[in-house]
Design an enzyme around this catalytic site. Structure first.
Site, PDB file in Angstrom:
ATOM      1  N   GLU A 152      -2.353   7.625  -4.896  1.00 19.68           N
ATOM      2  CA  GLU A 152      -2.651   6.971  -6.177  1.00 19.68           C
ATOM      3  C   GLU A 152      -4.100   7.108  -6.638  1.00 19.68           C
ATOM      4  O   GLU A 152      -4.401   6.949  -7.816  1.00 19.68           O
ATOM      5  CB  GLU A 152      -2.274   5.477  -6.135  1.00 19.68           C
TER       6      GLU A 152
ATOM      7  N   ARG B 235       0.866  -1.182   0.000  1.00 18.33           N
ATOM      8  CA  ARG B 235       0.000   0.000   0.000  1.00 18.33           C
ATOM      9  C   ARG B 235       0.900   1.230   0.000  1.00 18.33           C
ATOM     10  O   ARG B 235       1.923   1.270   0.689  1.00 18.33           O
ATOM     11  CB  ARG B 235      -0.914   0.033   1.234  1.00 18.33           C
TER      12      ARG B 235
ATOM     13  N   HIS C  89      -0.543  -0.138  -9.720  1.00 15.67           N
ATOM     14  CA  HIS C  89      -1.320  -1.121  -8.954  1.00 15.67           C
ATOM     15  C   HIS C  89      -1.748  -2.296  -9.832  1.00 15.67           C
ATOM     16  O   HIS C  89      -2.923  -2.664  -9.873  1.00 15.67           O
ATOM     17  CB  HIS C  89      -2.550  -0.450  -8.311  1.00 15.67           C
TER      18      HIS C  89
HETATM   19  P1  NAI Z   1      -1.696 -11.319   4.937  1.00 14.99           P
HETATM   20  O1  NAI Z   1      -2.725 -10.855   5.903  1.00 14.99           O
HETATM   21  O2  NAI Z   1      -1.656 -12.756   4.543  1.00 14.99           O
HETATM   22  O3  NAI Z   1      -0.225 -10.946   5.473  1.00 14.99           O
HETATM   23  C1  NAI Z   1       0.095  -9.725   6.061  1.00 14.99           C
HETATM   24  C2  NAI Z   1       1.224  -9.992   7.049  1.00 14.99           C
HETATM   25  O4  NAI Z   1       1.662  -8.732   7.558  1.00 14.99           O
HETATM   26  C3  NAI Z   1       0.804 -10.862   8.242  1.00 14.99           C
HETATM   27  O5  NAI Z   1       1.715 -11.920   8.430  1.00 14.99           O
HETATM   28  C4  NAI Z   1       0.830  -9.891   9.418  1.00 14.99           C
HETATM   29  O6  NAI Z   1       1.179 -10.505  10.645  1.00 14.99           O
HETATM   30  C5  NAI Z   1       1.893  -8.926   8.942  1.00 14.99           C
HETATM   31  N1  NAI Z   1       1.844  -7.638   9.652  1.00 14.99           N
HETATM   32  C6  NAI Z   1       0.765  -6.999  10.159  1.00 14.99           C
HETATM   33  N2  NAI Z   1       1.160  -5.876  10.771  1.00 14.99           N
HETATM   34  C7  NAI Z   1       2.503  -5.832  10.663  1.00 14.99           C
HETATM   35  C8  NAI Z   1       3.486  -4.913  11.098  1.00 14.99           C
HETATM   36  N3  NAI Z   1       3.158  -3.836  11.832  1.00 14.99           N
HETATM   37  N4  NAI Z   1       4.781  -5.160  10.785  1.00 14.99           N
HETATM   38  C9  NAI Z   1       5.116  -6.272  10.076  1.00 14.99           C
HETATM   39  N5  NAI Z   1       4.235  -7.177   9.648  1.00 14.99           N
HETATM   40  C10 NAI Z   1       2.949  -6.946   9.941  1.00 14.99           C
HETATM   41  O7  NAI Z   1      -1.867 -10.374   3.667  1.00 14.99           O
HETATM   42  P2  NAI Z   1      -1.351 -10.650   2.180  1.00 14.99           P
HETATM   43  O8  NAI Z   1      -2.415 -11.350   1.416  1.00 14.99           O
HETATM   44  O9  NAI Z   1       0.004 -11.210   2.215  1.00 14.99           O
HETATM   45  O10 NAI Z   1      -1.299  -9.142   1.609  1.00 14.99           O
HETATM   46  C11 NAI Z   1      -0.381  -8.196   2.104  1.00 14.99           C
HETATM   47  C12 NAI Z   1      -0.740  -6.831   1.556  1.00 14.99           C
HETATM   48  O11 NAI Z   1      -0.525  -6.815   0.145  1.00 14.99           O
HETATM   49  C13 NAI Z   1      -2.234  -6.449   1.690  1.00 14.99           C
HETATM   50  O12 NAI Z   1      -2.494  -5.878   2.954  1.00 14.99           O
HETATM   51  C14 NAI Z   1      -2.405  -5.441   0.599  1.00 14.99           C
HETATM   52  O13 NAI Z   1      -2.132  -4.163   1.127  1.00 14.99           O
HETATM   53  C15 NAI Z   1      -1.309  -5.780  -0.411  1.00 14.99           C
HETATM   54  N6  NAI Z   1      -1.838  -6.239  -1.699  1.00 14.99           N
HETATM   55  C16 NAI Z   1      -1.450  -5.570  -2.847  1.00 14.99           C
HETATM   56  C17 NAI Z   1      -1.913  -5.964  -4.085  1.00 14.99           C
HETATM   57  C18 NAI Z   1      -1.467  -5.285  -5.352  1.00 14.99           C
HETATM   58  O14 NAI Z   1      -2.046  -5.535  -6.431  1.00 14.99           O
HETATM   59  N7  NAI Z   1      -0.460  -4.434  -5.332  1.00 14.99           N
HETATM   60  C19 NAI Z   1      -2.866  -7.055  -4.210  1.00 14.99           C
HETATM   61  C20 NAI Z   1      -3.170  -7.737  -2.958  1.00 14.99           C
HETATM   62  C21 NAI Z   1      -2.687  -7.315  -1.754  1.00 14.99           C
END
Ligand code: NAI
Length: 329
Positions: A263, A234, A295
């Site tokens: 964005e 993000r 994105h």
């Molecule tokens: P997820 O929920 O599986 O993993 C997120 C991880 O971040 C978790 O392991 C969590 O413990 C960790 N986390 C939470 N707070 C934290 C902190 N303060 N410091 C370090 N780690 C922390 O989510 P997933 O599916 O891996 O997605 C991650 C991010 O990717 C989403 O939140 C979204 O913002 C982004 N995303 C971007 C896309 C794109 O097209 N550019 C598409 C899909 C997701």
């Protein structure tokens, strides 16, 4: 059930139409994003379907509630653009697509690394113009480098798996370290250790009050000179002004971003005939060592299929009064 789909692009409509032919759902597609100025378009719809840059704030939610909307279906995983308190207050249901293709995003992060490093985008243009010189195309081996991964959930873990194949050392930070990744050789450390030891840092944590501007003046000061920073998560994880200063004083050697703090006024739109008024993105675009994609990390056939099918299932569960598998909250 009537569904208003906001921020629709031709490819969104194409996928929804493929999967709703025999469904008892009626979709109306709006180009415009959802916000307090457009919320009245939802009048007469029981469900609204939104994406990453729709503004689902309190004012918008109040208007949706007035129009009788009972479900907001996010066709994405992140829900940082939704006021969760207002959702609770108005008793509107909120569903999302928790995982659609971690591979799509992780592979795109690797594409940004490889392109920035080996400059294939520049080589492509050069060769087309008959310029076969290698000057200024020098890259570095990924093998043996330390890659810092912040957030090792679904996407971060997939990214670790790919990057391990290059022979990199992985140093990670997550609030909940993964035992499985540890077994695979991923070393967890403090955020400070990740900042200090990495040659490349890739962000895969969600945006929340703790992670907003996790890359800022102070964290940049801890990093190695010439650091490569990749953000496919993000935009607001990075303080844009601070990263521009980091690029200007050469602390940041490479920046690859698929997301950008401001964005919503730019990404997913063709502005090629317009005057872009966002000075920060113009500055970023002007740097030769910055690669920006708008994105698109999620944008693969497999992810689009999963997003569409899960969204339709989410809406069907709501319509039939079933418990909501992918409810947020
Ligand atoms: P997820 O929920 O599986 O993993 C997120 C991880 O971040 C978790 O392991 C969590 O413990 C960790 N986390 C939470 N707070 C934290 C902190 N303060 N410091 C370090 N780690 C922390 O989510 P997933 O599916 O891996 O997605 C991650 C991010 O990717 C989403 O939140 C979204 O913002 C982004 N995303 C971007 C896309 C794109 O097209 N550019 C598409 C899909 C997701």
């Amino acid at each position: 059930m009537k569904v208003a789909v906001f921020s629709t692009k031709p490819y969104d409509q194409d996928y929804f139409e493929r999967y709703t032919e025999n469904e008892d759902l009626s979709f109306t597609y709006f180009d415009s994003s959802l916000n307090r100025d457009t919320a009245n378009l939802a009048s007469g719809f029981g469900v609204v379907c939104v994406f990453v840059n729709d503004t689902v704030d309190k004012e918008t939610i109040d208007l949706l509630a007035q129009h009788g909307v009972g479900l907001i279906a996010l066709r994405c995983a992140g829900y940082n653009n939704v006021d969760l308190e207002a959702i609770k207050e108005k008793k509107i249901k909120l569903v999302r697509v928790p995982a659609y293709s971690p591979e799509a995003v992780a592979e795109h992060a690797v594409a940004l690394i490889l392109t920035l490093n080996r400059k294939t985008h520049k080589a492509y243009n050069r060769v087309r113009e008959g310029n076969f010189s290698l000057n200024k195309l020098l890259g570095f081996n990924l093998h043996g480098k330390t890659v810092g991964v912040i957030g090792t959930g679904k996407i971060g873990a997939t990214f670790c798996g790919i990057i391990k194949g290059f022979g990199c050392k992985i140093m990670a930070f997550d609030l909940y370290p993964s035992e499985e990744l540890k077994k695979q050789g991923v070393q967890y450390g403090s955020l400070e250790e990740v900042f200090k030891q990495s040659d490349i840092i890739s962000l895969h944590c969600p945006l929340n009050p703790d992670t907003k501007h996790i890359i800022n003046k102070s964290s940049l000061a801890l990093m190695k000179d010439g650091i490569m920073i990749i953000n496919t998560s993000r935009g607001a994880l990075i303080n844009t002004s601070d990263i521009i200063n980091g690029l200007a004083d050469k602390k940041v050697g490479f920046l690859g971003i698929d997301v950008y703090e401001q964005e919503e006024n730019l990404f997913f739109k063709d502005l090629s005939e317009m005057i872009i008024e966002d000075d920060l993105i113009l500055r970023l675009i002007s740097y030769p060592n910055v690669l920006i994609t708008s994105h698109q990390a999620y944008f693969t056939r497999e992810a689009m299929e999963e997003i569409t099918q899960t969204t339709i299932n989410n809406i069907k569960e709501y319509c039939s009064g079933d418990s909501l598998t992918n409810e947020v909250l």
